[in-house]
Scaffold this motif. Sequence first.
Motif, PDB file in Angstrom:
ATOM      1  N   ARG A   1       0.833  -1.205   0.000  1.00  0.00           N
ATOM      2  CA  ARG A   1       0.000   0.000   0.000  1.00  0.00           C
ATOM      3  C   ARG A   1       0.871   1.259   0.000  1.00  0.00           C
ATOM      4  O   ARG A   1       0.555   2.244  -0.672  1.00  0.00           O
ATOM      5  CB  ARG A   1      -0.927   0.006   1.225  1.00  0.00           C
ATOM      6  CG  ARG A   1      -1.923  -1.132   1.248  1.00  0.00           C
ATOM      7  CD  ARG A   1      -2.978  -0.977   0.168  1.00  0.00           C
ATOM      8  NE  ARG A   1      -4.140  -0.223   0.646  1.00  0.00           N
ATOM      9  CZ  ARG A   1      -5.186   0.074  -0.117  1.00  0.00           C
ATOM     10  NH1 ARG A   1      -5.207  -0.302  -1.388  1.00  0.00           N
ATOM     11  NH2 ARG A   1      -6.215   0.748   0.376  1.00  0.00           N
TER      12      ARG A   1
ATOM     13  N   HIS B   1      -9.171   8.553  -3.372  1.00  0.00           N
ATOM     14  CA  HIS B   1     -10.277   8.024  -4.182  1.00  0.00           C
ATOM     15  C   HIS B   1      -9.845   6.766  -4.929  1.00  0.00           C
ATOM     16  O   HIS B   1     -10.588   5.774  -4.986  1.00  0.00           O
ATOM     17  CB  HIS B   1     -10.743   9.097  -5.173  1.00  0.00           C
ATOM     18  CG  HIS B   1     -11.840   8.635  -6.079  1.00  0.00           C
ATOM     19  ND1 HIS B   1     -13.140   8.458  -5.645  1.00  0.00           N
ATOM     20  CD2 HIS B   1     -11.825   8.291  -7.409  1.00  0.00           C
ATOM     21  CE1 HIS B   1     -13.882   8.027  -6.657  1.00  0.00           C
ATOM     22  NE2 HIS B   1     -13.115   7.921  -7.734  1.00  0.00           N
ATOM     23  N   LEU B   2      -8.647   6.794  -5.495  1.00  0.00           N
ATOM     24  CA  LEU B   2      -8.137   5.656  -6.262  1.00  0.00           C
ATOM     25  C   LEU B   2      -7.990   4.412  -5.392  1.00  0.00           C
ATOM     26  O   LEU B   2      -8.306   3.293  -5.819  1.00  0.00           O
ATOM     27  CB  LEU B   2      -6.782   6.025  -6.879  1.00  0.00           C
ATOM     28  CG  LEU B   2      -6.063   4.946  -7.691  1.00  0.00           C
ATOM     29  CD1 LEU B   2      -6.844   4.633  -8.966  1.00  0.00           C
ATOM     30  CD2 LEU B   2      -4.646   5.399  -8.046  1.00  0.00           C
ATOM     31  N   MET B   3      -7.541   4.603  -4.147  1.00  0.00           N
ATOM     32  CA  MET B   3      -7.265   3.469  -3.273  1.00  0.00           C
ATOM     33  C   MET B   3      -8.432   3.128  -2.354  1.00  0.00           C
ATOM     34  O   MET B   3      -8.380   2.127  -1.628  1.00  0.00           O
ATOM     35  CB  MET B   3      -6.011   3.766  -2.433  1.00  0.00           C
ATOM     36  CG  MET B   3      -4.744   3.932  -3.258  1.00  0.00           C
ATOM     37  SD  MET B   3      -3.273   4.303  -2.248  1.00  0.00           S
ATOM     38  CE  MET B   3      -3.148   2.814  -1.244  1.00  0.00           C
ATOM     39  N   GLY B   4      -9.479   3.956  -2.372  1.00  0.00           N
ATOM     40  CA  GLY B   4     -10.638   3.691  -1.519  1.00  0.00           C
ATOM     41  C   GLY B   4     -10.357   3.919  -0.049  1.00  0.00           C
ATOM     42  O   GLY B   4     -10.853   3.180   0.817  1.00  0.00           O
ATOM     43  N   ILE B   5      -9.539   4.931   0.235  1.00  0.00           N
ATOM     44  CA  ILE B   5      -9.201   5.264   1.619  1.00  0.00           C
ATOM     45  C   ILE B   5      -9.415   6.760   1.827  1.00  0.00           C
ATOM     46  O   ILE B   5      -9.693   7.498   0.878  1.00  0.00           O
ATOM     47  CB  ILE B   5      -7.736   4.896   1.954  1.00  0.00           C
ATOM     48  CG1 ILE B   5      -6.774   5.599   0.978  1.00  0.00           C
ATOM     49  CG2 ILE B   5      -7.535   3.383   1.906  1.00  0.00           C
ATOM     50  CD1 ILE B   5      -5.309   5.328   1.237  1.00  0.00           C
ATOM     51  N   SER B   6      -9.276   7.219   3.061  1.00  0.00           N
ATOM     52  CA  SER B   6      -9.465   8.637   3.350  1.00  0.00           C
ATOM     53  C   SER B   6      -8.176   9.413   3.101  1.00  0.00           C
ATOM     54  O   SER B   6      -7.076   8.839   3.161  1.00  0.00           O
ATOM     55  CB  SER B   6      -9.893   8.819   4.808  1.00  0.00           C
ATOM     56  OG  SER B   6      -8.815   8.499   5.677  1.00  0.00           O
TER      57      SER B   6
ATOM     58  N   ASP C   1      -7.027  12.581  -4.841  1.00  0.00           N
ATOM     59  CA  ASP C   1      -7.160  11.611  -5.929  1.00  0.00           C
ATOM     60  C   ASP C   1      -6.589  10.250  -5.534  1.00  0.00           C
ATOM     61  O   ASP C   1      -7.114   9.202  -5.927  1.00  0.00           O
ATOM     62  CB  ASP C   1      -6.457  12.121  -7.184  1.00  0.00           C
ATOM     63  CG  ASP C   1      -7.176  13.313  -7.802  1.00  0.00           C
ATOM     64  OD1 ASP C   1      -8.304  13.612  -7.363  1.00  0.00           O
ATOM     65  OD2 ASP C   1      -6.604  13.947  -8.711  1.00  0.00           O
TER      66      ASP C   1
END
Length: 214
Positions: free
Chosen positions: A150, A169-174, A166
């Motif tokens: 990660r 959003h790409l990794m689905g995290i805050s 961005d």
Amino acid sequence: MSLDPKIAGTVHVVDDDKAYLQSLLGLMKSVGYRAEGHANAVDFLREWRPGDAGCVITDMRMPQMSGIELLQHLRHDGMDIPVILVSAYATVAAGVRAMKLGALDFLEKPVDEQTLLDLVNKAVKYEWLRRTNQAKRDLLQDRLGLLSDRERQVLRSILGGLPNRDIAHLMGISPKTVDTYRSRILDKTGTGRMDVLCREIQEYQIIICNDPAA
């Protein structure tokens, strides 16, 4: 500015003319360089410790193996030590061939002492910088190998110019989690600043893979 002889490595002089060999050794030692003499190219290859820093000054015409053949041998084996060729029988063709093989320079005997010393200083500085940069690259590569999958994904995104929002959003995290990953990356690499880390990665042409062993 001259490089401190203590870190310059060894100047290897290869010449079958014993008097000329001793003359060049004396010149190198007179300005503080460590210097070793070799009666011919075969002796040099037997006595030289591959990986040692420094440079080589070699005569062009010698029995058993010429200076050009020595240069070819070193380059064929992947040895990048700087080589300066000297000859009493210098020709344009020989000089061109030497330079194409990667010689630092090709001088005609009798060489001008200051010209030779300037070239040796240039050679050992080049070698020292090359080795220093390689050591820095290896250290950074090792530290990058400590990153998790990660963390490497975040770092690749940063190198690609993506802002935190961005990346999140790409990794689905805050975005806050992205900040946490950024801090971990800097801690593990010991660089302190992300712009410095990115510049070093680009300078050393390091590829950030998912698998650090890839």
